[in-house]
Design a protein around this motif. Structure first.
Motif, PDB file in Angstrom:
ATOM      1  N   ARG A 599       0.840  -1.193   0.000  1.00 31.66           N
ATOM      2  CA  ARG A 599       0.000   0.000   0.000  1.00 31.66           C
ATOM      3  C   ARG A 599       0.879   1.249   0.000  1.00 31.66           C
ATOM      4  NH1 ARG A 599      -5.513  -0.265  -1.087  1.00 31.66           N
ATOM      5  NH2 ARG A 599      -6.497  -1.994   0.022  1.00 31.66           N
ATOM      6  N   ILE A 600       0.475   2.218  -0.798  1.00 35.16           N
ATOM      7  CA  ILE A 600       1.211   3.483  -0.856  1.00 35.16           C
ATOM      8  C   ILE A 600       1.245   4.151   0.512  1.00 35.16           C
ATOM      9  CG2 ILE A 600       0.871   5.881  -1.622  1.00 35.16           C
ATOM     10  CD1 ILE A 600       0.610   4.927  -4.402  1.00 35.16           C
ATOM     11  N   ALA A 601       0.140   4.060   1.249  1.00 33.91           N
ATOM     12  CA  ALA A 601       0.043   4.744   2.550  1.00 33.91           C
ATOM     13  C   ALA A 601       0.666   3.946   3.689  1.00 33.91           C
ATOM     14  CB  ALA A 601      -1.424   5.048   2.867  1.00 33.91           C
ATOM     15  N   ALA A 602       1.223   2.760   3.411  1.00 36.88           N
ATOM     16  CA  ALA A 602       1.844   1.956   4.466  1.00 36.88           C
ATOM     17  C   ALA A 602       3.047   2.700   5.039  1.00 36.88           C
ATOM     18  CB  ALA A 602       2.275   0.607   3.920  1.00 36.88           C
ATOM     19  N   PRO A 603       3.172   2.790   6.364  1.00 32.73           N
ATOM     20  CA  PRO A 603       4.272   3.556   6.976  1.00 32.73           C
ATOM     21  C   PRO A 603       5.666   3.087   6.557  1.00 32.73           C
ATOM     22  CG  PRO A 603       2.594   3.032   8.607  1.00 32.73           C
ATOM     23  CD  PRO A 603       2.239   2.266   7.371  1.00 32.73           C
ATOM     24  N   SER A 604       5.809   1.800   6.206  1.00 33.72           N
ATOM     25  CA  SER A 604       7.126   1.261   5.861  1.00 33.72           C
ATOM     26  C   SER A 604       7.452   1.377   4.383  1.00 33.72           C
ATOM     27  CB  SER A 604       7.190  -0.218   6.271  1.00 33.72           C
ATOM     28  OG  SER A 604       6.228  -0.983   5.543  1.00 33.72           O
ATOM     29  N   PRO A 640      -3.906   1.961   4.665  1.00 30.89           N
ATOM     30  CA  PRO A 640      -2.476   1.730   4.886  1.00 30.89           C
ATOM     31  C   PRO A 640      -2.049   0.270   4.890  1.00 30.89           C
ATOM     32  CG  PRO A 640      -3.544   2.124   6.979  1.00 30.89           C
ATOM     33  CD  PRO A 640      -4.620   2.230   5.927  1.00 30.89           C
ATOM     34  N   GLY A 641      -2.980  -0.696   4.934  1.00 34.29           N
ATOM     35  CA  GLY A 641      -2.581  -2.103   5.013  1.00 34.29           C
ATOM     36  C   GLY A 641      -1.766  -2.410   6.250  1.00 34.29           C
ATOM     37  N   ALA A 652       2.510  -4.739   4.971  1.00 37.77           N
ATOM     38  CA  ALA A 652       2.152  -3.490   4.278  1.00 37.77           C
ATOM     39  C   ALA A 652       1.146  -3.714   3.146  1.00 37.77           C
ATOM     40  CB  ALA A 652       3.400  -2.779   3.741  1.00 37.77           C
ATOM     41  N   ARG A 653       0.563  -4.890   3.107  1.00 41.81           N
ATOM     42  CA  ARG A 653      -0.475  -5.193   2.121  1.00 41.81           C
ATOM     43  C   ARG A 653      -1.783  -5.495   2.855  1.00 41.81           C
ATOM     44  NH1 ARG A 653       4.358  -7.049   0.636  1.00 41.81           N
ATOM     45  NH2 ARG A 653       5.024  -6.862  -1.537  1.00 41.81           N
ATOM     46  N   THR A 654      -2.878  -5.316   2.173  1.00 43.16           N
ATOM     47  CA  THR A 654      -4.150  -5.775   2.703  1.00 43.16           C
ATOM     48  C   THR A 654      -4.248  -7.264   2.398  1.00 43.16           C
ATOM     49  OG1 THR A 654      -5.214  -3.630   2.393  1.00 43.16           O
ATOM     50  CG2 THR A 654      -6.639  -5.545   2.551  1.00 43.16           C
ATOM     51  N   SER A 655      -4.422  -8.084   3.419  1.00 44.14           N
ATOM     52  CA  SER A 655      -4.334  -9.529   3.262  1.00 44.14           C
ATOM     53  C   SER A 655      -5.366 -10.060   2.274  1.00 44.14           C
ATOM     54  CB  SER A 655      -4.538 -10.220   4.609  1.00 44.14           C
ATOM     55  OG  SER A 655      -4.560 -11.627   4.443  1.00 44.14           O
ATOM     56  N   ILE A 656      -4.918 -10.992   1.420  1.00 41.43           N
ATOM     57  CA  ILE A 656      -5.845 -11.707   0.554  1.00 41.43           C
ATOM     58  C   ILE A 656      -6.134 -13.104   1.106  1.00 41.43           C
ATOM     59  CG2 ILE A 656      -5.105 -10.455  -1.498  1.00 41.43           C
ATOM     60  CD1 ILE A 656      -3.578 -13.023  -2.347  1.00 41.43           C
ATOM     61  N   PHE A 657      -5.571 -13.419   2.287  1.00 46.08           N
ATOM     62  CA  PHE A 657      -5.695 -14.762   2.853  1.00 46.08           C
ATOM     63  C   PHE A 657      -6.657 -14.845   4.040  1.00 46.08           C
ATOM     64  CE2 PHE A 657      -1.311 -14.223   1.269  1.00 46.08           C
ATOM     65  CZ  PHE A 657      -1.307 -15.162   0.264  1.00 46.08           C
ATOM     66  N   ASP A 658      -7.008 -13.706   4.629  1.00 39.18           N
ATOM     67  CA  ASP A 658      -7.689 -13.690   5.921  1.00 39.18           C
ATOM     68  C   ASP A 658      -9.041 -12.982   5.847  1.00 39.18           C
ATOM     69  OD1 ASP A 658      -5.335 -14.714   7.588  1.00 39.18           O
ATOM     70  OD2 ASP A 658      -4.456 -12.990   6.583  1.00 39.18           O
ATOM     71  N   TYR A 659      -9.895 -13.300   6.810  1.00 41.94           N
ATOM     72  CA  TYR A 659     -11.120 -12.524   7.009  1.00 41.94           C
ATOM     73  C   TYR A 659     -10.721 -11.232   7.704  1.00 41.94           C
ATOM     74  CZ  TYR A 659     -13.639 -16.789   5.810  1.00 41.94           C
ATOM     75  OH  TYR A 659     -14.125 -17.896   5.147  1.00 41.94           O
ATOM     76  N   TRP A 660     -11.084 -10.102   7.111  1.00 46.66           N
ATOM     77  CA  TRP A 660     -10.601  -8.808   7.593  1.00 46.66           C
ATOM     78  C   TRP A 660     -11.513  -7.723   7.041  1.00 46.66           C
ATOM     79  CZ3 TRP A 660      -7.232  -8.643  11.360  1.00 46.66           C
ATOM     80  CH2 TRP A 660      -6.566  -7.457  11.671  1.00 46.66           C
TER      81      TRP A 660
END
Length: 830
Positions: A599-604, A640-641, A652-660
């Motif tokens: 994510r662009i907005a991820a702090p890292s 921000p992921g 730093a990504r939004t998970s594609i594996f989890d319920y969220w």
């Protein structure tokens, strides 16, 4: 006695090409007449070309070429199956080449087409019967003066006046369409039919998360604990808002049924073996049934396909098209279709035989089968080591793993990322198995190809091809408008050529977007001898995929170059070198985020600048070419992921594996009103700015126009955004022009990528060649240029320099704040 049928009216079309050449086309009841004229220039050494696509078979977007005939390479936006040409006004011989058996056949004389000419005009008469059975015929017309450039020639007349003459490869982005089935002998205007009136702008919508407003966000939470998005959450308000933002397509990510820990035994869909899972929700790229959708997303799981059809109807009602995933390279280890069991991979196929499990590779098989050795069988998955759970999912309370899978205890299949091992590791795609498209991937040059190709056109169509075609046809029949094709470079381009042609025979406007990376050693290049001559003999799989008919392919190189500016070392000047070929450049899909990228907005990431860096980065990527663009849901509000979600960890990504759920997007969803009621003012401004940008890149200059880079011309210009002692210019400032010759629309795009420094007294030099490319060289030099920044709402026109001043001194732009994108529309003052 009945009256004779009325003759179809004659239809004419004139196209202005380069160097004052023109092309006249007319249709009558019996004949297609095409005249090429170059006023004041003898056509004695000209060779005139017509590339036709009759929609009756597969073809090629890359035309054959050789000295004294074709000239430089020419690329088309459609798949041509016939190439007609004639040389010189004193010739009466017309030659044709046809696409057949997966390659262009040698040129041969044809007496069917009649040629007449004099020193200034060549006229061809083509009987309509030449395209017997074809209702739509795509056509590109252009010419070469072969007396130049050592016999290779220079491009002259062209059905796209924006294509300049000169040496080098050419991409002709627009074409004429001859509608031979129309009552009025219709000839379309010289622009791409498939582009219609809109540049493709894709909103990537991850169904699992998009409408989920549950704020629990428990690490490794179940569906009951963390919630899940539903098809019904993608309601009219959400789609209206997405369309209003400027999008033309919605990519409904992850809708196909994947392996999952959630139990739907009540509707015949039990939970999967946890050894096969990455996350409780499961990877959307481990598909369990290609003909079904995930029951998670349905209000009534038993009616999940009906609810999905209703969603497709809503998308269409809001004037957008719907894309879904196509994952051709691999499926879940537990793949088993209960919707179409006769189409199961590895089961009985069209010839009544299932896979032969005793051989590693056979073109008749759907899978690759491991040979027994000291490490197996059985297959040992990397989820358990020395009796202890290793994978994050297997470590969860209540989850029992043993590292084994019942389906591969007696035999084993190759893992999805080309891993031929009984013991794949945690970094492998161990939850998936690789599909077999008729080639042995273990041979470095992929030379064992048991499928039809240019070198062996009579090979039979592999069973996997047929099954994948049935999948594409199934979803087209349900109303899906196109496909985002996962890791498409790992599948033979000949398959894509065959499959896309079949898909377009069912629906001409179907979209295919290819996730592809030329630097991946797993890529499978084609064997088309014309493409083999490109790029100094070095394979570029993007040529192969675009030639096969893809609407667009991923532009990973430009994305990486821009990211290096903030994560170092990198310069804005490097952007121009990221994608030098015009054919690939103008057919690339560009993104600043997707589910695979941070994510662009991820702090890292991105220097920790947060969501504000998204606009200048996207303003470059989205404006570069005619190609499609894409925005990932949440990017528009600074998602921000952040945090540990589960299997996705804190990456730093939004998970594609989890319920969220996405905390910032939830504020826009606002209890499914989709009105942004909970967003901060900064987020509302960000979303509005994205909207202006997305609408702008749908304008003719970006949809149809040419790209004119400016950084190279300004490297020695001290007023081109230099900061401190930087030399040359172009560390943080990037600019380019867009010009559409048909509409006359012009844009100057200027971006300050520096995170903190305002650039003062910026002036951009426009060399004479740039003014010519911008269509200004022929205008009165004393005419003023008006500039208006269309990224600023209600910005008024500002009088700029005269054309003469722009050539001599450049265009002064004053101040450009940090992380700011300017889209100046340039008009000639009256």
């Amino acid at each position: 006695m009945s009256a004779p049928a009325a003759a179809k009216p004659l239809h004419k079309q004139t196209v202005k090409g380069g160097d004052n050449a023109s092309i006249d086309l007319s249709l009558s009841d019996e004949t297609i007449t095409i005249s090429y004229q170059a006023p004041g220039v003898s056509t004695d050494h000209h060779r005139v070309f017509f590339a036709f696509g009759s929609h009756q078979q597969t073809g090629s977007a890359v035309l054959p070429f050789q000295r004294e005939r074709e000239g430089s390479t020419v690329f088309l936006p459609f798949q041509a199956d016939r190439l007609i040409s004639a040389k010189g006004s004193h010739s009466t011989t017309v030659q044709e080449q046809t696409w057949d058996n997966w390659k262009w056949n040698p040129a041969r004389d044809t007496a069917v087409i009649k040629l007449t000419g004099d020193a200034g005009r060549l006229t061809f008469q083509i009987p309509r019967s030449y395209f017997a059975g074809a209702k739509l015929v795509d056509c590109v017309v252009y010419a070469k003066d072969l007396s130049h450039n050592d016999g290779w020639g220079h491009l002259l007349g062209c059905s796209d006046p924006a294509v300049e003459s000169g040496a080098g490869d050419k991409y002709i982005p627009r074409y004429l369409e001859l509608n031979l089935g129309a009552a009025d002998n219709h000839i379309a205007t010289p622009r791409a039919r498939l582009a219609a009136a809109e540049k493709i702008r894709i909103y990537q919508l991850f169904v699992r998360l998009f409408g989920n407003t549950n704020g629990t966000r428990k690490e490794d939470g179940t569906l009951t604990e963390n919630g899940v998005g539903k098809f019904e959450d993608i309601n009219d308000d959400s789609l209206s808002s997405v369309r209003d933002l400027g999008f033309t397509h919605v990519w409904l990510t992850g809708v196909l049924q994947q392996a999952s820990a959630t139990d739907y035994s009540a509707v015949g869909q039990p939970a999967d073996d946890p050894d096969l899972l990455k996350g409780l929700a499961g990877s959307p790229y481990a598909i369990k049934d290609y003909f079904d959708v995930c029951p998670d997303y349905a209000k009534d799981p038993a009616k999940r396909l009906d609810e999905f059809r209703a969603l497709l109807d809503r998308v269409h009602q809001h004037g957008m098209k719907a894309l879904i995933d196509l994952v051709p390279n691999h499926v879940a280890r537990s793949y088993d279709s209960d919707i179409k069991p006769d189409q199961n991979f590895g089961s009985k196929g069209n010839e009544g035989k299932g896979d032969d499990l005793s051989v590693f590779f056979s073109a008749r098989n759907n899978f690759f089968y491991l040979k027994p050795d000291s490490s197996g069988p059985p297959l040992h998955l990397p989820t358990v080591k020395d009796g202890q759970p290793v994978s994050p999912t297997c470590k969860l309370a209540g989850i029992k793993c043993d590292g084994l899978f019942e389906g591969e205890k007696d035999h084993g299949k190759v893992t999805g990322n080309n891993k031929p091992s009984w013991t794949p590791d945690l970094n492998d795609w161990y939850e998936t198995v690789k599909l077999n498209y008729g080639f042995d991937f273990t041979i470095a040059d992929k030379s064992v190809r048991e499928y039809p190709n240019a070198a062996a056109p009579d090979k039979p169509i592999p069973d996997t091809w047929k099954k994948m075609d049935s999948i594409i046809a199934y979803w087209q029949g349900l109303g899906v408008d196109g496909f985002r094709c996962d890791m498409s470079h790992m599948v033979p381009p000949e398959f894509w050529c065959w499959a896309i042609a079949r898909a377009r025979s069912r629906h001409a406007d179907v979209t295919f977007i290819g996730e592809a990376y030329d630097n991946d050693p797993a890529k499978v290049p084609g064997v088309d001898p014309v493409i083999a001559q490109l790029n100094g003999g070095k394979s570029n799989v993007m040529f192969d995929l675009l030639n096969a008919g893809f609407t667009g392919v991923y532009d990973d190189p430009t994305y990486r170059v821009i990211k290096k500016l903030y994560e170092g070392p990198g310069w804005a000047n490097d952007i121009d070198g990221a994608q030098p070929d015009a054919f690939i450049f103008d057919n690339s899909l560009r993104y600043a985020e997707n589910h695979d990228e941070a994510r662009i907005a991820a702090p890292s990431q991105w220097g920790g600048l947060g969501m504000k860096v998204g606009i200048p980065v996207s303003a470059i990527l989205y404006g570069l070419s005619r190609g499609p663009i894409m925005l990932y849901n949440g990017q528009e509000v600074g998602e921000p992921g952040a945090g540990v979600e589960g299997f996705g960890r804190n990456d730093a990504r939004t998970s594609i594996f989890d319920y969220w759920s996405m905390p910032e997007l939830v504020k826009w969803v606002n209890h499914h009103k989709y009105d942004g009621g909970q967003l901060s003012q900064e987020q509302k401004n960000l979303r509005a700015t994205y909207g202006r940008l997305i609408h702008l890149v749908g304008q003719p200059a970006f949809r149809d126009g040419t790209f004119i880079p400016l950084n190279a011309a300004n490297r020695d210009n001290p007023r081109y955004g230099r900061i401190g002692s930087e030399q040359p210019s172009g560390r943080w400032l990037y600019s380019f022009l867009r010009y559409d010759a048909n509409s006359g629309q012009r844009f100057l795009v200027v971006i300050n990528l520096n995170p903190t420094t305002l650039m003062d007294d910026v002036r951009i030099q426009l060399p004479e060649a740039t003014l010519k490319a911008l269509g200004l060289a022929s205008h009165e030099r004393s005419s003023h240029l008006d500039l208006r920044d269309r990224m600023v709402e209600n910005e008024a026109d500002a009088t700029g320099p005269t054309i003469a001043e722009a050539a001599e001194k450049g265009i002064g732009l004053g101040e450009i704040p940090p992380l700011t994108a300017r889209y100046f529309e340039i008009k000639i003052a009256k």
